[in-house]
Design a protein around this motif. Structure first.
Motif, PDB file in Angstrom:
ATOM      1  N   ILE A 106       0.841  -1.200   0.000  1.00 24.01           N
ATOM      2  CA  ILE A 106       0.000   0.000   0.000  1.00 24.01           C
ATOM      3  C   ILE A 106       0.874   1.246   0.000  1.00 24.01           C
ATOM      4  CG2 ILE A 106      -1.672   1.308   1.356  1.00 24.01           C
ATOM      5  CD1 ILE A 106      -2.874  -1.356   2.235  1.00 24.01           C
ATOM      6  N   ASN A 107       1.930   1.238   0.805  1.00 24.91           N
ATOM      7  CA  ASN A 107       2.831   2.389   0.833  1.00 24.91           C
ATOM      8  C   ASN A 107       3.507   2.597  -0.517  1.00 24.91           C
ATOM      9  OD1 ASN A 107       2.298   3.001   3.509  1.00 24.91           O
ATOM     10  ND2 ASN A 107       3.992   1.776   4.296  1.00 24.91           N
ATOM     11  N   MET A 108       3.900   1.505  -1.154  1.00 25.45           N
ATOM     12  CA  MET A 108       4.601   1.623  -2.430  1.00 25.45           C
ATOM     13  C   MET A 108       3.672   2.128  -3.532  1.00 25.45           C
ATOM     14  SD  MET A 108       7.202  -1.109  -4.135  1.00 25.45           S
ATOM     15  CE  MET A 108       8.458  -0.537  -5.267  1.00 25.45           C
ATOM     16  N   LEU A 109       2.399   1.750  -3.479  1.00 24.18           N
ATOM     17  CA  LEU A 109       1.451   2.210  -4.482  1.00 24.18           C
ATOM     18  C   LEU A 109       1.179   3.704  -4.368  1.00 24.18           C
ATOM     19  CD1 LEU A 109      -1.148  -0.706  -4.530  1.00 24.18           C
ATOM     20  CD2 LEU A 109       0.318   0.001  -6.418  1.00 24.18           C
ATOM     21  N   HIS A 110       1.513   4.281  -3.218  1.00 22.24           N
ATOM     22  CA  HIS A 110       1.264   5.703  -3.013  1.00 22.24           C
ATOM     23  C   HIS A 110       2.569   6.497  -3.029  1.00 22.24           C
ATOM     24  CE1 HIS A 110      -2.570   3.967  -1.650  1.00 22.24           C
ATOM     25  NE2 HIS A 110      -3.080   5.140  -1.950  1.00 22.24           N
ATOM     26  N   GLU A 115       3.361   5.946  -9.223  1.00 19.71           N
ATOM     27  CA  GLU A 115       2.247   6.502  -9.994  1.00 19.71           C
ATOM     28  C   GLU A 115       2.684   6.800 -11.426  1.00 19.71           C
ATOM     29  OE1 GLU A 115      -0.804  10.127  -9.157  1.00 19.71           O
ATOM     30  OE2 GLU A 115      -0.769   8.398  -7.824  1.00 19.71           O
ATOM     31  N   ARG A 116       3.897   7.338 -11.605  1.00 17.15           N
ATOM     32  CA  ARG A 116       4.408   7.525 -12.970  1.00 17.15           C
ATOM     33  C   ARG A 116       4.573   6.183 -13.671  1.00 17.15           C
ATOM     34  NH1 ARG A 116       7.985  11.036 -10.275  1.00 17.15           N
ATOM     35  NH2 ARG A 116       9.666   9.522 -10.553  1.00 17.15           N
ATOM     36  N   LYS A 171      12.244   3.232 -17.331  1.00 20.89           N
ATOM     37  CA  LYS A 171      12.976   4.215 -16.525  1.00 20.89           C
ATOM     38  C   LYS A 171      12.435   4.273 -15.105  1.00 20.89           C
ATOM     39  CE  LYS A 171      10.584   8.619 -17.474  1.00 20.89           C
ATOM     40  NZ  LYS A 171      10.522   9.113 -16.081  1.00 20.89           N
ATOM     41  N   GLU A 172      11.116   4.137 -14.932  1.00 16.59           N
ATOM     42  CA  GLU A 172      10.546   4.127 -13.580  1.00 16.59           C
ATOM     43  C   GLU A 172      10.813   2.788 -12.895  1.00 16.59           C
ATOM     44  OE1 GLU A 172       9.687   6.892 -12.639  1.00 16.59           O
ATOM     45  OE2 GLU A 172       9.184   7.960 -14.485  1.00 16.59           O
ATOM     46  N   TYR A 173      10.762   1.719 -13.668  1.00 13.15           N
ATOM     47  CA  TYR A 173      11.040   0.386 -13.107  1.00 13.15           C
ATOM     48  C   TYR A 173      12.491   0.289 -12.649  1.00 13.15           C
ATOM     49  CZ  TYR A 173      11.459  -4.708 -12.959  1.00 13.15           C
ATOM     50  OH  TYR A 173      11.696  -6.004 -12.569  1.00 13.15           O
ATOM     51  N   SER A 174      13.404   0.886 -13.412  1.00 17.48           N
ATOM     52  CA  SER A 174      14.817   0.875 -13.021  1.00 17.48           C
ATOM     53  C   SER A 174      15.032   1.654 -11.726  1.00 17.48           C
ATOM     54  CB  SER A 174      15.679   1.477 -14.136  1.00 17.48           C
ATOM     55  OG  SER A 174      15.550   0.743 -15.335  1.00 17.48           O
ATOM     56  N   THR A 175      14.299   2.747 -11.547  1.00 16.85           N
ATOM     57  CA  THR A 175      14.385   3.502 -10.292  1.00 16.85           C
ATOM     58  C   THR A 175      13.974   2.636  -9.109  1.00 16.85           C
ATOM     59  OG1 THR A 175      13.894   5.556 -11.481  1.00 16.85           O
ATOM     60  CG2 THR A 175      13.596   5.582  -9.097  1.00 16.85           C
ATOM     61  N   THR A 183      11.858   5.534  -3.580  1.00 20.99           N
ATOM     62  CA  THR A 183      11.722   4.078  -3.404  1.00 20.99           C
ATOM     63  C   THR A 183      12.867   3.473  -2.605  1.00 20.99           C
ATOM     64  OG1 THR A 183      12.896   3.552  -5.469  1.00 20.99           O
ATOM     65  CG2 THR A 183      10.533   3.950  -5.627  1.00 20.99           C
ATOM     66  N   LYS A 184      13.738   4.307  -2.024  1.00 31.58           N
ATOM     67  CA  LYS A 184      14.941   3.781  -1.383  1.00 31.58           C
ATOM     68  C   LYS A 184      14.617   2.892  -0.184  1.00 31.58           C
ATOM     69  CE  LYS A 184      17.280   7.398  -0.382  1.00 31.58           C
ATOM     70  NZ  LYS A 184      18.122   8.500   0.134  1.00 31.58           N
ATOM     71  N   LYS A 185      13.552   3.200   0.575  1.00 33.81           N
ATOM     72  CA  LYS A 185      13.233   2.381   1.748  1.00 33.81           C
ATOM     73  C   LYS A 185      12.618   1.039   1.371  1.00 33.81           C
ATOM     74  CE  LYS A 185       8.856   4.844   2.421  1.00 33.81           C
ATOM     75  NZ  LYS A 185       8.083   5.684   3.356  1.00 33.81           N
ATOM     76  N   PHE A 186      12.303   0.831   0.103  1.00 33.67           N
ATOM     77  CA  PHE A 186      11.753  -0.453  -0.347  1.00 33.67           C
ATOM     78  C   PHE A 186      12.812  -1.325  -0.996  1.00 33.67           C
ATOM     79  CE2 PHE A 186       8.312   2.637  -0.389  1.00 33.67           C
ATOM     80  CZ  PHE A 186       7.334   1.986   0.349  1.00 33.67           C
ATOM     81  N   HIS A 187      14.065  -0.882  -0.993  1.00 27.33           N
ATOM     82  CA  HIS A 187      15.132  -1.670  -1.602  1.00 27.33           C
ATOM     83  C   HIS A 187      15.349  -2.959  -0.810  1.00 27.33           C
ATOM     84  CE1 HIS A 187      19.270  -2.595  -3.073  1.00 27.33           C
ATOM     85  NE2 HIS A 187      18.767  -2.092  -4.190  1.00 27.33           N
ATOM     86  N   HIS A 188      15.684  -4.034  -1.525  1.00 27.79           N
ATOM     87  CA  HIS A 188      15.781  -5.350  -0.863  1.00 27.79           C
ATOM     88  C   HIS A 188      16.973  -5.453   0.086  1.00 27.79           C
ATOM     89  CE1 HIS A 188      19.109  -6.823  -3.485  1.00 27.79           C
ATOM     90  NE2 HIS A 188      18.594  -5.941  -4.314  1.00 27.79           N
TER      91      HIS A 188
END
Length: 440
Positions: A106-110, A115-116, A171-175, A183-188
């Motif tokens: 949910i956090n990642m979707l927002h 969104e881009r 380009k957004e997927y690569s980010t 998206t840094k806090k969602f990095h594995h």
């Protein structure tokens, strides 16, 4: 010494055991009299079968009223009553099964980056279905017509347009992959990228995000051609070898394409390497040796000067204001259209002028005969009138702009996502997972 040995020596008794002589090993062994200690086992949660997850699309009237009252985006004074990406995300989250939802998802979707990413996917899939229709007509016409050099020019333009739109998604997927920006806090490997890689957790987040994005794109395109959207999106992110949806449906849609269709719809950047060296088609488009306008890599993030009409169209589609899409002639599915023409679940209100299926929708239903009874196949067979015009992408400039001495570093004005809606969905998920502690 004898007393000492009897109380605490080799043959004596202890509170928790005693020593014995082992003839086989010729050594003293301590035997505990305590019961064996229970070893706690860590339960690894089973991954949700995201390839077969079904979203509810038969929401009754009572649930629609509940959704409109509690979870639907509320308009602020002066705000236009149009359909936004947030509206479509809200319906996807409301109809999603609980077992694939998580606070992290949910956090990642927002996030603005996500969104881009979603808007780029909608733009690409809409144009893909449009060109699939066009190529189906052209292949049929080949039975009575002869190919001319002009055919090659037109089809090359289609192929280049699809490749550029794939690049917007990439380009957004690569980010997301490198944990850049928001998206840094969602990095594995954590925000600092120093922890041990959580590959299982990362795989689960990616699979659920991809499945939710398929549903969002399908809703944004007016509930058309579900199977075709799902197959193409899984091919984009996983390649033909690891396309789990194709392995399940066994449509063979790529092998059934004519050579001209394959060249246009798949592009010429597709590489067939060994499995261990296989890259997804998105990454192949990034590293492909073709003329790419470098300014596309910063659309919506970095302010670029001397933007061409083509780049301006893409920028508005991916990161522009949704209120201005119709005014600017940018088509992005039902996004930007008036909210009054749709019901609560974004189904078009009946008007009495319905058209039949598009050829792309019909071809997508003929891909699989074995799985025609599944609900996902019924989604593809859903006949809906066309709600929006075709995409008229401005032509590419004849000369690609060279790299400048320095790149612009002024950031674009990033449009934030709705924090109110994010909290609403987090609270709803907590109530569903812990009904005892969260009163309704």
């Amino acid at each position: 010494m004898a007393d000492d040995e009897e109380e605490g020596g080799f043959g004596g008794l202890y509170e928790d055991g005693h020593w014995v002589w082992d003839e086989s090993t010729k050594a003293l062994l301590f035997v505990s009299d305590l019961p064996p200690q229970l070893i706690e086992t860590i339960q690894v949660p089973t991954k949700a079968p995201t390839g077969t997850v079904e979203f509810r699309d038969d929401v009754d009237l009572i649930e629609q009223i509940r959704f409109r009252r509690r979870y639907q985006r509320k308009l602020k004074p002066g705000q236009a009553e149009i359909i936004t990406v947030q509206d479509i995300k809200d319906i996807a989250l409301y109809t999603a099964p609980v077992n694939i939802l998580s606070p992290m998802l949910i956090n990642m979707l927002h996030l603005p980056t996500t969104e881009r990413f979603i808007r780029a996917l909608v733009l690409y899939c809409q144009y893909y279905l449009q060109i699939a229709d066009e190529m189906a007509n052209r292949i049929i016409e080949l039975e009575t017509k002869v190919r001319t050099p002009q055919c090659e020019i037109v089809e090359n333009e289609y192929s280049n347009n699809l490749s550029d739109l794939r690049l917007l998604v990439a380009k957004e997927y690569s980010t997301m992959l490198i944990g850049g920006g928001d998206t840094k806090k969602f990095h594995h490997m954590g925000p600092q990228k120093k922890r041990r890689s959580l590959s299982d957790k990362d795989a689960r987040l990616f699979e659920t995000l991809l499945r939710v994005c398929v549903q969002i794109v399908w809703l944004a395109l007016g509930r058309r051609s579900f199977n075709q959207i799902e197959l193409e999106m899984n091919r984009l992110f996983k390649s033909e070898i690891f396309n789990s949806v194709e392995h399940m449906l066994r449509t063979g849609y790529v092998s059934k394409m004519a050579a001209e269709e394959r060249a246009v719809l798949l592009g010429y950047c597709v590489r067939h390497d060994k499995k261990l060296n296989t890259r997804s088609p998105l990454m192949n488009d990034v590293f492909c040796h073709r003329d790419i306008d470098y300014r596309m890599m910063g659309l919506g993030v970095i302010k670029c000067t001397q933007v061409t009409p083509r780049l301006l169209y893409m920028m508005h589609a991916v990161a522009g204001s949704e209120e201005n899409l119709t005014k600017l002639g940018v088509v992005l599915g039902i996004i930007g259209m008036s909210r009054t023409a749709f019901d609560t679940m974004l189904r078009p209100l009946p008007t009495g002028t319905d058209t039949g299926k598009s050829k792309a929708s019909m071809s997508s239903t003929s891909y699989s005969s074995k799985s025609s009874t599944t609900s996902s196949m019924r989604k593809s067979q859903l006949a809906t009138r066309k709600l929006y015009p075709d995409i008229a992408l401005p032509r590419k400039e004849s000369r690609i702009m060279d790299f400048p001495p320095s790149f612009p570093d002024e950031p674009e004005d990033i449009r934030p996502c709705s924090e109110t809606q994010r909290r609403r969905w987090q609270n709803r998920l907590m109530r569903l997972l812990h009904p005892q502690g969260h009163p309704r």
